[in-house]
Motif scaffolding. Structure first.
Motif, PDB file in Angstrom:
ATOM      1  N   VAL A  62     -10.003  -2.512  13.132  1.00 30.47           N
ATOM      2  CA  VAL A  62      -9.766  -1.937  11.812  1.00 30.47           C
ATOM      3  C   VAL A  62      -8.981  -0.629  11.870  1.00 30.47           C
ATOM      4  O   VAL A  62      -8.253  -0.302  10.943  1.00 30.47           O
ATOM      5  CB  VAL A  62     -11.074  -1.720  11.032  1.00 30.47           C
ATOM      6  CG1 VAL A  62     -11.647  -3.056  10.595  1.00 30.47           C
ATOM      7  CG2 VAL A  62     -12.084  -0.938  11.830  1.00 30.47           C
ATOM      8  N   ASP A  63      -9.140   0.112  12.960  1.00 35.56           N
ATOM      9  CA  ASP A  63      -8.365   1.354  13.098  1.00 35.56           C
ATOM     10  C   ASP A  63      -7.564   1.270  14.403  1.00 35.56           C
ATOM     11  O   ASP A  63      -8.151   1.083  15.465  1.00 35.56           O
ATOM     12  CB  ASP A  63      -9.300   2.574  13.113  1.00 35.56           C
ATOM     13  CG  ASP A  63      -9.942   2.810  11.748  1.00 35.56           C
ATOM     14  OD1 ASP A  63      -9.207   3.145  10.803  1.00 35.56           O
ATOM     15  OD2 ASP A  63     -11.164   2.637  11.625  1.00 35.56           O
ATOM     16  N   LEU A 120       5.327  -4.374  10.327  1.00 36.84           N
ATOM     17  CA  LEU A 120       5.067  -4.416   8.889  1.00 36.84           C
ATOM     18  C   LEU A 120       5.028  -2.999   8.330  1.00 36.84           C
ATOM     19  O   LEU A 120       4.257  -2.160   8.796  1.00 36.84           O
ATOM     20  CB  LEU A 120       3.732  -5.127   8.624  1.00 36.84           C
ATOM     21  CG  LEU A 120       3.357  -5.373   7.156  1.00 36.84           C
ATOM     22  CD1 LEU A 120       4.410  -6.204   6.454  1.00 36.84           C
ATOM     23  CD2 LEU A 120       1.998  -6.057   7.062  1.00 36.84           C
ATOM     24  N   SER A 121       5.878  -2.719   7.348  1.00 39.02           N
ATOM     25  CA  SER A 121       5.886  -1.381   6.762  1.00 39.02           C
ATOM     26  C   SER A 121       6.306  -1.446   5.296  1.00 39.02           C
ATOM     27  O   SER A 121       6.395  -2.529   4.719  1.00 39.02           O
ATOM     28  CB  SER A 121       6.783  -0.446   7.568  1.00 39.02           C
ATOM     29  OG  SER A 121       6.598   0.893   7.127  1.00 39.02           O
ATOM     30  N   ILE A 122       6.557  -0.280   4.707  1.00 40.01           N
ATOM     31  CA  ILE A 122       6.847  -0.259   3.271  1.00 40.01           C
ATOM     32  C   ILE A 122       8.296   0.090   2.994  1.00 40.01           C
ATOM     33  O   ILE A 122       8.641   0.500   1.894  1.00 40.01           O
ATOM     34  CB  ILE A 122       5.906   0.709   2.532  1.00 40.01           C
ATOM     35  CG1 ILE A 122       6.062   2.125   3.091  1.00 40.01           C
ATOM     36  CG2 ILE A 122       4.468   0.277   2.677  1.00 40.01           C
ATOM     37  CD1 ILE A 122       5.404   3.167   2.231  1.00 40.01           C
ATOM     38  N   GLY A 178       7.061   4.534   6.089  1.00 38.70           N
ATOM     39  CA  GLY A 178       5.794   4.046   6.613  1.00 38.70           C
ATOM     40  C   GLY A 178       4.743   5.124   6.600  1.00 38.70           C
ATOM     41  O   GLY A 178       4.943   6.201   6.030  1.00 38.70           O
ATOM     42  N   ASN A 179       3.610   4.845   7.223  1.00 36.27           N
ATOM     43  CA  ASN A 179       2.580   5.874   7.355  1.00 36.27           C
ATOM     44  C   ASN A 179       2.646   6.458   8.771  1.00 36.27           C
ATOM     45  O   ASN A 179       3.512   6.095   9.573  1.00 36.27           O
ATOM     46  CB  ASN A 179       1.190   5.325   6.995  1.00 36.27           C
ATOM     47  CG  ASN A 179       0.789   4.116   7.835  1.00 36.27           C
ATOM     48  OD1 ASN A 179       1.407   3.846   8.861  1.00 36.27           O
ATOM     49  ND2 ASN A 179      -0.222   3.401   7.396  1.00 36.27           N
ATOM     50  N   GLU A 180       1.738   7.374   9.071  1.00 36.39           N
ATOM     51  CA  GLU A 180       1.804   8.037  10.386  1.00 36.39           C
ATOM     52  C   GLU A 180       1.755   7.025  11.520  1.00 36.39           C
ATOM     53  O   GLU A 180       2.490   7.125  12.499  1.00 36.39           O
ATOM     54  CB  GLU A 180       0.632   9.019  10.523  1.00 36.39           C
ATOM     55  CG  GLU A 180       0.870  10.316   9.790  1.00 36.39           C
ATOM     56  CD  GLU A 180      -0.335  11.251   9.893  1.00 36.39           C
ATOM     57  OE1 GLU A 180      -1.003  11.253  10.942  1.00 36.39           O
ATOM     58  OE2 GLU A 180      -0.596  11.959   8.905  1.00 36.39           O
ATOM     59  N   THR A 231       2.628   3.745  11.562  1.00 36.65           N
ATOM     60  CA  THR A 231       3.795   2.883  11.767  1.00 36.65           C
ATOM     61  C   THR A 231       5.029   3.684  12.192  1.00 36.65           C
ATOM     62  O   THR A 231       5.861   3.171  12.930  1.00 36.65           O
ATOM     63  CB  THR A 231       4.137   2.059  10.499  1.00 36.65           C
ATOM     64  OG1 THR A 231       4.499   2.939   9.442  1.00 36.65           O
ATOM     65  CG2 THR A 231       2.958   1.205  10.071  1.00 36.65           C
ATOM     66  N   GLU A 281       9.402  -5.303   5.275  1.00 37.41           N
ATOM     67  CA  GLU A 281       8.556  -5.121   4.100  1.00 37.41           C
ATOM     68  C   GLU A 281       7.749  -6.381   3.825  1.00 37.41           C
ATOM     69  O   GLU A 281       8.151  -7.491   4.180  1.00 37.41           O
ATOM     70  CB  GLU A 281       9.428  -4.825   2.889  1.00 37.41           C
ATOM     71  CG  GLU A 281      10.013  -3.435   2.908  1.00 37.41           C
ATOM     72  CD  GLU A 281      10.555  -3.058   1.538  1.00 37.41           C
ATOM     73  OE1 GLU A 281       9.750  -2.734   0.648  1.00 37.41           O
ATOM     74  OE2 GLU A 281      11.777  -3.095   1.364  1.00 37.41           O
ATOM     75  N   GLY A 282       6.609  -6.197   3.135  1.00 43.14           N
ATOM     76  CA  GLY A 282       5.756  -7.321   2.768  1.00 43.14           C
ATOM     77  C   GLY A 282       6.541  -8.414   2.054  1.00 43.14           C
ATOM     78  O   GLY A 282       6.323  -9.604   2.263  1.00 43.14           O
ATOM     79  N   PHE A 298      -6.766  -4.118   9.907  1.00 44.65           N
ATOM     80  CA  PHE A 298      -7.231  -3.983   8.526  1.00 44.65           C
ATOM     81  C   PHE A 298      -6.172  -4.551   7.577  1.00 44.65           C
ATOM     82  O   PHE A 298      -6.442  -5.411   6.759  1.00 44.65           O
ATOM     83  CB  PHE A 298      -7.504  -2.508   8.200  1.00 44.65           C
ATOM     84  CG  PHE A 298      -8.119  -2.298   6.844  1.00 44.65           C
ATOM     85  CD1 PHE A 298      -9.491  -2.322   6.681  1.00 44.65           C
ATOM     86  CD2 PHE A 298      -7.321  -2.085   5.733  1.00 44.65           C
ATOM     87  CE1 PHE A 298     -10.067  -2.146   5.421  1.00 44.65           C
ATOM     88  CE2 PHE A 298      -7.880  -1.909   4.477  1.00 44.65           C
ATOM     89  CZ  PHE A 298      -9.259  -1.935   4.319  1.00 44.65           C
ATOM     90  N   ILE A 299      -4.934  -4.090   7.762  1.00 46.53           N
ATOM     91  CA  ILE A 299      -3.849  -4.567   6.899  1.00 46.53           C
ATOM     92  C   ILE A 299      -3.592  -6.053   7.117  1.00 46.53           C
ATOM     93  O   ILE A 299      -3.407  -6.805   6.169  1.00 46.53           O
ATOM     94  CB  ILE A 299      -2.570  -3.766   7.184  1.00 46.53           C
ATOM     95  CG1 ILE A 299      -2.804  -2.331   6.743  1.00 46.53           C
ATOM     96  CG2 ILE A 299      -1.371  -4.365   6.472  1.00 46.53           C
ATOM     97  CD1 ILE A 299      -1.586  -1.518   6.671  1.00 46.53           C
ATOM     98  N   ASN A 337      -5.608  -8.344   8.060  1.00 44.90           N
ATOM     99  CA  ASN A 337      -6.663  -9.134   7.447  1.00 44.90           C
ATOM    100  C   ASN A 337      -6.483  -9.192   5.934  1.00 44.90           C
ATOM    101  O   ASN A 337      -6.623 -10.254   5.318  1.00 44.90           O
ATOM    102  CB  ASN A 337      -8.029  -8.528   7.804  1.00 44.90           C
ATOM    103  CG  ASN A 337      -9.165  -9.451   7.442  1.00 44.90           C
ATOM    104  OD1 ASN A 337      -9.621  -9.446   6.316  1.00 44.90           O
ATOM    105  ND2 ASN A 337      -9.600 -10.275   8.374  1.00 44.90           N
ATOM    106  N   VAL A 396      -3.666  -8.794   4.256  1.00 46.08           N
ATOM    107  CA  VAL A 396      -2.484  -9.605   3.942  1.00 46.08           C
ATOM    108  C   VAL A 396      -2.801 -11.091   4.106  1.00 46.08           C
ATOM    109  O   VAL A 396      -2.484 -11.914   3.239  1.00 46.08           O
ATOM    110  CB  VAL A 396      -1.283  -9.215   4.836  1.00 46.08           C
ATOM    111  CG1 VAL A 396      -0.157 -10.234   4.730  1.00 46.08           C
ATOM    112  CG2 VAL A 396      -0.776  -7.840   4.446  1.00 46.08           C
TER     113      VAL A 396
END
Lengths: 340, 340
Positions: free
Chosen positions: A146-147, A178-180, A187-189, A191, A210-211, A227-228, A230, A232
């Protein structure tokens, strides 16, 4: 190849497990199955089926794990559970691989406890094969962790690389993160740092995806934290089901729709089969020191059969050794990059 | 209500923006629109349309923001961009709300720069309205914040609560936390702590919800961080598109399918319209000290029209004030819980 199949795991156990085992040994002469579970029940069910008798053996286990079982309780108290016995067979080199449609968290914990991680691997990952507009792609991790750290994501990429090369016959798999947004700065820290590591690694790195684009099928592998992954996987599953329902409603509300529905209903069924994860087979637990295929709880006979085939392939092609090798080679290179 | 519409933002701008504005003022007598952008072009386009002339005014802005614009550059150099001018109108109390289908990151940054956050709000969130098997639900954050704290997620829940009560007429909205299992112990570090905060808050907390269940429509609100929300939103969008394509292929490959397709194709079209985010309208940027509706880049005329309506409703019902109030009331209660 000898596959230990947890006969008691899954919503439709043991019926589909037994049937899946019988179909597998009927179809593929190189496969043997050890059915692990309630011995008397299994023998009785097997006696009414046709298959080469030497190809399926039964190992009795007096306990089974339910879907709402607590992890700690399952590990501490249920020493004679079917899934535990299956892993013990592999540990004792009496079977080559484990297949289970039971509680995935407990399956994973037992895999780590009894088989351990492959050399160099920090965390194992569950790798799901997802249908898309082009070819199927591997999405990982879909729930083992999860983390995650950026280094975990790098290892997931290397593990999936071995999976694609050895099992899916894709020699230079395209690996996306996978990112935004597509740019490296999006992305976040997690990615953003993972992007840097993946770019420096000796893989065919596609960049961020992207998704929106994952179902187009342009990548062989899509890497993300568990986490992501799962969320998705499950939201896609939920959306696919909802889509079919909404569409059926839309069609039958048309005057001409009822006529049309009559002509297309087998197409809807085919589509559902092709995209239903429960029909699809199993997801390998990559990064353990052996082979374990985790199946959907709602697995059908076909899914169990396919998972048994998959387990035999992963084991005969020694994917876990290839993973160790790939990670071992990546380590020093990666460190150089970090130092520079 | 006076809505400042960024006429230059979006893939189909300014055509659908102008058309959407005209349709909005034709349909709703309480709405006025200020079209912000290339004055000459806008006046020319407006001159060929029928609408009550006093209801649309034009504000000239010499620059526009492209979709691949750099954030820092847009903020520092483009002082006369259409989206900036739109926010300046709200700041000067010459308009009540902003609608834009342009670059969402830059829109958000300008909202924060020129309007600021509502009192007590740490971070704004983009709240998307998603179709499901039952009613629509609010998913947030879908991209304003890539890394969130548990406290951020609590505030998102409170903001969405106000949205549901005031705009969607749902007096006691059910609020779920997106996670990978229903039990409070399931999830990552962020969601486990957020679960605790949401449970203690004065809302109708549903508990954790898995990705699989969000499209069933049992919750009014699904809360998650902006990275996951964006991935879920976009992958759902991608999957819905891919589903339609795969299904069409499946249908037309049947002998009877071509006949069936003829009868059902309007149902497919309807379904696509109902689920296409580009048709759907806009997503409010909750938590700023005013009203801003962010539209999909591919917005259609209908989406722009609906977003203008939405902006007027958010402004007239003073949702941003209700959000401040709700967060202000929650603050001490939440702290007591932490201390206990």
């Amino acid at each position: 190849m000898r596959v230990a199949l947890d006969a008691m795991g899954g919503d439709n156990a043991p019926a589909v497990n037994i049937e899946g085992a019988a179909e597998a040994v009927n179809e593929w002469p190189d496969i043997e199955v050890v059915l692990v579970g309630d011995g008397e029940l299994l023998q009785k069910e097997l006696s009414v089926r046709k298959y080469p008798k030497s190809k399926i053996t039964v190992l009795h286990a007096s306990e089974s794990i339910t879907m709402d079982e607590q992890l700690s309780q399952a590990l501490r108290r249920k020493k004679d559970s079917s899934i535990r016995r299956a892993f013990e067979l592999v540990k004792a080199a009496e079977a080559d691989a484990v297949v289970s449609a039971g509680h995935s968290g407990i399956t994973m914990a037992l895999a780590l406890l009894l088989i351990g991680t492959a050399k160099g691997v920090e965390r194992p990952a569950i790798a799901a094969l997802i249908p898309s507009l082009k070819k199927e792609f591997v999405l990982l991790d879909v729930g083992a962790n999860v983390d995650c750290t950026p280094q975990n994501l790098l290892q997931f990429a290397l593990m999936a690389d071995a999976y694609c090369r050895l099992i899916l016959d894709r020699p230079k798999p395209k690996i996306a993160l996978l990112s935004i947004g597509e740019e490296p700065t999006k992305g976040n820290e997690l990615t953003k740092e993972a992007f840097r590591l993946l770019k420096a690694a000796d893989i065919n790195f596609f960049g961020n995806m992207e998704g929106r684009d994952i179902f187009k099928g342009d990548a062989d592998v899509v890497v993300c934290d568990g986490f992501i992954g799962n969320v998705v996987l499950k939201s896609s599953e939920g959306l696919a089901e909802a889509t079919i329902k909404m569409l059926r409603k839309e069609i039958t509300s048309l005057t001409t729709g009822r006529i049309g529905y009559f002509f297309i209903k087998s197409a809807l069924k085919n589509f559902k089969k092709k995209t239903d994860y429960a029909e699809y087979g199993g997801a390998p637990l990559l990064g353990i020191n052996g082979t374990c295929i985790i199946c959907h709880g709602r697995s059908t006979t076909k899914a169990i059969k396919n998972a048994v085939r998959m387990a035999a392939d992963f084991s005969s092609k020694r994917v876990y050794e290839a993973i160790s090798e790939e990670i071992g080679q990546a380590q020093p290179r990666e460190k150089t990059v970090v130092a520079g």
